[in-house]
Design a protein around this motif. Structure first.
Motif, PDB file in Angstrom:
ATOM      1  N   GLU A  86       0.827  -1.207   0.000  1.00 27.00           N
ATOM      2  CA  GLU A  86       0.000   0.000   0.000  1.00 27.00           C
ATOM      3  C   GLU A  86       0.862   1.257   0.000  1.00 27.00           C
ATOM      4  OE1 GLU A  86      -3.564   2.249   0.142  1.00 27.00           O
ATOM      5  OE2 GLU A  86      -3.271   0.088  -0.163  1.00 27.00           O
ATOM      6  N   VAL A  87       1.982   1.214   0.725  1.00 24.26           N
ATOM      7  CA  VAL A  87       2.880   2.368   0.804  1.00 24.26           C
ATOM      8  C   VAL A  87       4.315   1.874   0.908  1.00 24.26           C
ATOM      9  CG1 VAL A  87       2.779   2.540   3.331  1.00 24.26           C
ATOM     10  CG2 VAL A  87       3.329   4.573   1.980  1.00 24.26           C
ATOM     11  N   VAL A  88       5.228   2.595   0.269  1.00 26.46           N
ATOM     12  CA  VAL A  88       6.657   2.310   0.351  1.00 26.46           C
ATOM     13  C   VAL A  88       7.351   3.565   0.866  1.00 26.46           C
ATOM     14  CG1 VAL A  88       8.768   1.791  -0.942  1.00 26.46           C
ATOM     15  CG2 VAL A  88       6.642   0.594  -1.491  1.00 26.46           C
ATOM     16  N   VAL A  89       8.132   3.411   1.922  1.00 21.48           N
ATOM     17  CA  VAL A  89       8.868   4.522   2.530  1.00 21.48           C
ATOM     18  C   VAL A  89      10.351   4.283   2.295  1.00 21.48           C
ATOM     19  CG1 VAL A  89       9.360   5.782   4.663  1.00 21.48           C
ATOM     20  CG2 VAL A  89       7.089   4.791   4.293  1.00 21.48           C
ATOM     21  N   ALA A  90      10.994   5.188   1.574  1.00 20.09           N
ATOM     22  CA  ALA A  90      12.425   5.083   1.267  1.00 20.09           C
ATOM     23  C   ALA A  90      13.172   6.174   2.011  1.00 20.09           C
ATOM     24  CB  ALA A  90      12.656   5.202  -0.235  1.00 20.09           C
ATOM     25  N   LEU A  91      14.193   5.796   2.773  1.00 25.50           N
ATOM     26  CA  LEU A  91      14.990   6.723   3.574  1.00 25.50           C
ATOM     27  C   LEU A  91      16.460   6.517   3.262  1.00 25.50           C
ATOM     28  CD1 LEU A  91      13.153   6.079   6.957  1.00 25.50           C
ATOM     29  CD2 LEU A  91      12.737   7.978   5.396  1.00 25.50           C
ATOM     30  N   ASP A  92      17.280   7.517   3.582  1.00 24.27           N
ATOM     31  CA  ASP A  92      18.707   7.466   3.269  1.00 24.27           C
ATOM     32  C   ASP A  92      19.504   7.885   4.493  1.00 24.27           C
ATOM     33  OD1 ASP A  92      20.888   7.492   0.967  1.00 24.27           O
ATOM     34  OD2 ASP A  92      21.217   9.291   2.174  1.00 24.27           O
ATOM     35  N   LEU A  93      20.587   7.156   4.766  1.00 23.82           N
ATOM     36  CA  LEU A  93      21.486   7.502   5.867  1.00 23.82           C
ATOM     37  C   LEU A  93      22.567   8.452   5.361  1.00 23.82           C
ATOM     38  CD1 LEU A  93      21.965   4.015   7.565  1.00 23.82           C
ATOM     39  CD2 LEU A  93      20.422   5.862   8.254  1.00 23.82           C
ATOM     40  N   ARG A  94      22.802   9.514   6.085  1.00 24.39           N
ATOM     41  CA  ARG A  94      23.780  10.528   5.681  1.00 24.39           C
ATOM     42  C   ARG A  94      25.188  10.092   6.086  1.00 24.39           C
ATOM     43  NH1 ARG A  94      22.062  16.280   7.585  1.00 24.39           N
ATOM     44  NH2 ARG A  94      20.994  16.335   5.567  1.00 24.39           N
TER      45      ARG A  94
END
Length: 477
Positions: free
Chosen positions: A245-253
């Motif tokens: 239903e939803v995809v959450v994409a995050l990135d580590l700095r």
């Protein structure tokens, strides 16, 4: 802490660990043998005394060397008592920690003061050789019971291994030259903080590859890690999130820069590697950037982000460019992966990580509270010493194109239409103009580079990959 004090504390620690029993009497006897009789203390003569005739006391009488009427080292029972109080069992896998405890011991301080009062200093005259047992489960790790074992695996002497591991940070203080094991190169990025490539020298890189294949490959990883893991890939990681239903994409700095030497060392120790082996292996696979390189950072990016990157790079960390860094980042991130997987499971979501890319997917519950979900992820990430890049946070519902590491996952994994069309257009033009005319970025071995990109498409969409390979076959060599 002086070099001589380090040597004495380390020598006494080794003597204790080589003792036949972990009792006060056995520890006292072992340390006494390491120090030798009082006559073997290193004597300091007055500047006006004749070294050949001994020293002079303050009253002018002759002093033939340090001595007294009591036991040569009456402070040793106190030292043994402090060691037993700190370690109820012999810390065979922690000789460095034992040495640190002994160095700060009040009893050893009294021994040094007593020797100094006699115009001498403590020294180790008999070095005990200790082989540390390993608690590692994998036989490839169990064979590394000592630094000598690691040196033999790398076909080095122990001295050469110490040089490459740079555990005293001698060569890291030099910006360039023969003492520096790394080459540094800043890469500018329009509107963003520059990136620093930390490329190990050829010899160090070869040693790291051996360590990667022979040691790090034996360390188990969390199931959520899909980057740089045999049998897993960006495709396997993306496949976990299809049809959500939803995809959450995050990135580590600044991912690698924030994986410090302490985390690497702790991860290797948890795998059962002996203290000394984990310490040297950490030195072999981490680096700290010299001040001259940091001061040469080109402009670009947010000031606070630039300052944070400088601070991280100045401390020992995984080098962006070392072959061991991705694997060690996975090992050191196992606790992070476990916590994020637990957070996702509690919310009815799924979690994967590909290097610094974090991906979560779930149903209507996650979609309705995606902001709160991301804040919770941020708290876990910060607690584990990392930081989310807010500019790369993406929340995509099922009605929009959902991508994970460049792979579309709405219904099944497939290549994005944009990237496919761009590659097809390049190959069409190359058939007419030649391949090098399309190599505007100056990529070396450009045909091999394109073959790799086509192979990537074939994994996701075999039919499209086959059409691209036919186009490449028509491009003149």
């Amino acid at each position: 802490m002086t070099a001589r004090a380090d040597a004495v504390a380390t020598g006494l620690a080794h003597a204790m660990l080589a003792a036949p029993a972990w009792t006060e009497a056995a520890l006292v006897a072992a340390c006494a043998a390491a120090l030798g009789p009082a006559a073997e203390l290193s004597t300091t003569f007055h500047h006006d005394a004749d070294p050949g005739d001994g020293g002079l006391r303050d009253d002018g009488s002759r002093d033939d060397g340090p001595h007294d009427d009591g036991p040569p080292h009456p402070w040793l029972p106190g030292l043994a008592h402090e060691a037993l109080r700190a370690f109820p069992r012999a810390p065979h896998d922690e000789p460095r920690l034992l040495a640190e405890v002994l160095h700060t011991s009040g009893a050893l301080g009294r021994g040094r003061a007593r020797a100094a009062a006699q115009g001498a200093s403590l020294r180790i005259v008999r070095v005990a050789v200790v082989t540390t047992p390993t608690r590692a489960a994998d036989p490839r790790l169990r064979r590394l019971g000592s630094v000598a074992d690691l040196a033999a695996l790398l076909h080095l002497t122990v001295g050469e291994l110490d040089w490459f591991a740079d555990v005293r940070h001698w060569n890291r203080r030099h910006a360039s030259g023969p003492l520096q094991h790394h080459r540094y190169e800043w890469r500018t990025r329009p509107g963003r903080t520059p990136r620093l490539l930390e490329v190990p020298g050829h010899r160090l890189r070869d040693l790291q590859r051996v360590a990667l294949d022979e040691v790090l490959a034996a360390v188990p990883l969390h199931d959520a890690a899909h980057g740089f893991v045999p049998g897993r890939s960006a495709v396997t990681g993306a496949a976990v999130h299809t049809g959500a239903e939803v995809v959450v994409a995050l990135d580590l700095r600044s991912f690698f820069a924030r994986v410090g030497a302490g985390r690497v060392y702790g991860a290797l120790r948890r795998e059962g590697l002996p203290e000394a082996v984990a310490h040297v292996l950490t030195g072999l696979t981490t680096t700290s950037v010299p001040p001259a390189v940091l001061s040469a950072m080109p402009p670009g990016g947010d000031p606070s982000e630039r300052a944070a990157l400088r601070r991280a790079l100045a401390l020992p960390h995984l080098a962006q460019g070392a072959p061991t860094s991705p694997a060690l980042a996975n090992v050191a991130s196992r606790r992070l992966d476990s916590r994020l997987a637990g957070w996702a499971a509690a919310a009815g979501a799924r979690y994967t990580r590909y290097a610094d890319d974090l991906t979560f997917s779930g149903g209507p519950g996650v979609a309705a509270r995606s902001d709160a979900f991301v804040r919770g992820v941020g708290r876990v990430v910060a607690d584990e010493g990392h930081e989310l890049n807010p500019h790369k946070t993406r929340v995509r519902g099922a009605a929009t194109r959902q991508t994970v590491t460049g792979i579309v996952v709405n219904e099944h994994v497939t290549v994005t239409r944009t990237s496919y069309d761009a590659l097809r257009a390049l190959l069409h033009n190359a058939e007419r103009t030649g391949l090098e005319a399309q190599n505007r970025a100056g990529v070396p071995e450009f045909r091999a580079h394109l073959e790799g990109r086509i192979g990537w498409v074939e994994q996701l969409h075999p039919a499209r990959g086959a059409r691209l390979r036919e186009l490449l076959a028509r491009v003149p060599r």
